[in-house]
Design a protein around this motif. Structure first.
Motif, PDB file in Angstrom:
ATOM      1  N   ASP A   1       0.857  -1.173   0.000  1.00  0.00           N
ATOM      2  CA  ASP A   1       0.000   0.000   0.000  1.00  0.00           C
ATOM      3  C   ASP A   1       0.901   1.233   0.000  1.00  0.00           C
ATOM      4  O   ASP A   1       1.443   1.624   1.035  1.00  0.00           O
ATOM      5  CB  ASP A   1      -0.915  -0.029   1.224  1.00  0.00           C
ATOM      6  N   PHE A   2       1.079   1.838  -1.182  1.00  0.00           N
ATOM      7  CA  PHE A   2       2.024   2.946  -1.327  1.00  0.00           C
ATOM      8  C   PHE A   2       1.631   4.145  -0.472  1.00  0.00           C
ATOM      9  O   PHE A   2       2.486   4.759   0.154  1.00  0.00           O
ATOM     10  CB  PHE A   2       2.122   3.367  -2.795  1.00  0.00           C
ATOM     11  N   TRP A   3       0.347   4.472  -0.452  1.00  0.00           N
ATOM     12  CA  TRP A   3      -0.063   5.689   0.245  1.00  0.00           C
ATOM     13  C   TRP A   3       0.231   5.587   1.741  1.00  0.00           C
ATOM     14  O   TRP A   3       0.690   6.540   2.353  1.00  0.00           O
ATOM     15  CB  TRP A   3      -1.542   5.964   0.002  1.00  0.00           C
TER      16      TRP A   3
ATOM     17  N   GLU B   1       4.180   7.570   6.041  1.00  0.00           N
ATOM     18  CA  GLU B   1       5.249   7.308   7.022  1.00  0.00           C
ATOM     19  C   GLU B   1       6.560   7.964   6.563  1.00  0.00           C
ATOM     20  O   GLU B   1       7.245   8.616   7.350  1.00  0.00           O
ATOM     21  CB  GLU B   1       5.441   5.806   7.175  1.00  0.00           C
ATOM     22  N   TRP B   2       6.892   7.810   5.275  1.00  0.00           N
ATOM     23  CA  TRP B   2       8.120   8.421   4.743  1.00  0.00           C
ATOM     24  C   TRP B   2       8.036   9.936   4.791  1.00  0.00           C
ATOM     25  O   TRP B   2       9.026  10.604   5.097  1.00  0.00           O
ATOM     26  CB  TRP B   2       8.367   7.980   3.304  1.00  0.00           C
ATOM     27  N   GLN B   3       6.862  10.477   4.484  1.00  0.00           N
ATOM     28  CA  GLN B   3       6.678  11.923   4.494  1.00  0.00           C
ATOM     29  C   GLN B   3       6.950  12.489   5.884  1.00  0.00           C
ATOM     30  O   GLN B   3       7.636  13.503   6.024  1.00  0.00           O
ATOM     31  CB  GLN B   3       5.257  12.263   4.039  1.00  0.00           C
ATOM     32  N   CYS B   4       6.440  11.818   6.913  1.00  0.00           N
ATOM     33  CA  CYS B   4       6.690  12.269   8.298  1.00  0.00           C
ATOM     34  C   CYS B   4       8.181  12.253   8.617  1.00  0.00           C
ATOM     35  O   CYS B   4       8.701  13.196   9.234  1.00  0.00           O
ATOM     36  CB  CYS B   4       5.929  11.394   9.280  1.00  0.00           C
TER      37      CYS B   4
ATOM     38  N   PHE C   1       2.747  17.564   1.457  1.00  0.00           N
ATOM     39  CA  PHE C   1       3.056  16.666   0.344  1.00  0.00           C
ATOM     40  C   PHE C   1       4.025  17.327  -0.631  1.00  0.00           C
ATOM     41  O   PHE C   1       5.048  16.742  -1.003  1.00  0.00           O
ATOM     42  CB  PHE C   1       1.759  16.258  -0.371  1.00  0.00           C
ATOM     43  N   ILE C   2       3.728  18.563  -1.028  1.00  0.00           N
ATOM     44  CA  ILE C   2       4.587  19.291  -1.962  1.00  0.00           C
ATOM     45  C   ILE C   2       5.943  19.572  -1.320  1.00  0.00           C
ATOM     46  O   ILE C   2       6.984  19.461  -1.968  1.00  0.00           O
ATOM     47  CB  ILE C   2       3.920  20.621  -2.403  1.00  0.00           C
TER      48      ILE C   2
END
Length: 196
Positions: free
Chosen positions: A106-108, A113-116, A133-134
């Motif tokens: 599940d990529f999203w 998790e990676w974004q955080c 996100f940007i």
């Protein structure tokens, strides 16, 4: 003959010996090389129609390991000669193999998790961007610059748009820009804001 068989939509095939042999094998849960060869032969000469689709899917699943040899050797021509049914049903059989080879995550959920982690680790970069996100994409782009001496870097546009060359924002009422040689995602909306 094959052309006429495909046009007929239905075909009566009396393969009771092969069919009974395959059913006995699956009941005993023992696959031998001879039986796999019989399944491959049946798959090779079966006419792909709606009525035979379930049988083809069953045989395709049972012969998955046999196709790995062709994939490892990267011999696509021999692969299509042995399994001509691969191109039937709009590529669904190839898609089945791909999904079986690569378990998709599940990529999203992983991205969140990676974004955080990215925003925590590089909290001092791109503070002027309010969309997380940007901002995370911009940080990833900044930390992984394009390599190569032939690429020209447009510093002015990069300062205004950290995702320059990947995403370009245009106004909602503005016309789309002329396409250039480098593929770029065009987003109509407010600059540096995700549109939902």
């Amino acid at each position: 003959m094959e052309y006429l068989a495909k046009k007929a939509e239905e075909r009566v095939i009396r393969r009771t010996s092969i069919k009974s042999k395959i059913e006995i094998i699956h009941d005993n849960a023992e696959d031998t090389d001879l039986d796999v060869i019989a399944m491959i032969e049946e798959l090779k000469f079966i006419t792909p129609t709606i009525s035979t689709k379930s049988r083809i899917e069953h045989l395709w699943d049972a012969t998955f390991i046999s196709r790995n040899v062709y994939r490892k050797n990267k011999d696509f021509f021999a692969y299509l000669e042995e399994f001509p049914v691969a191109s039937a049903f709009d590529g669904q059989l190839i898609d089945f193999d791909f999904c079986k080879m690569y378990t998709l995550t599940d990529f999203w959920r992983n991205w969140m998790e990676w974004q955080c982690r990215i925003l925590t680790m590089y909290g001092d970069l791109y503070k002027e961007l309010h969309d997380d996100f940007i901002r995370a994409l911009s940080i990833v782009r900044a930390k992984n610059p394009a390599r190569g001496s032939k690429r020209l870097r447009d510093e002015k546009n990069t300062m205004m748009n950290p995702l320059n060359g990947i995403i370009d924002w245009v106004g909602v009422d503005d016309p789309l820009p002329m396409p250039n040689k480098i593929p770029t995602l065009i987003v109509k909306g407010e600059s540096l804001q995700s549109q939902g």
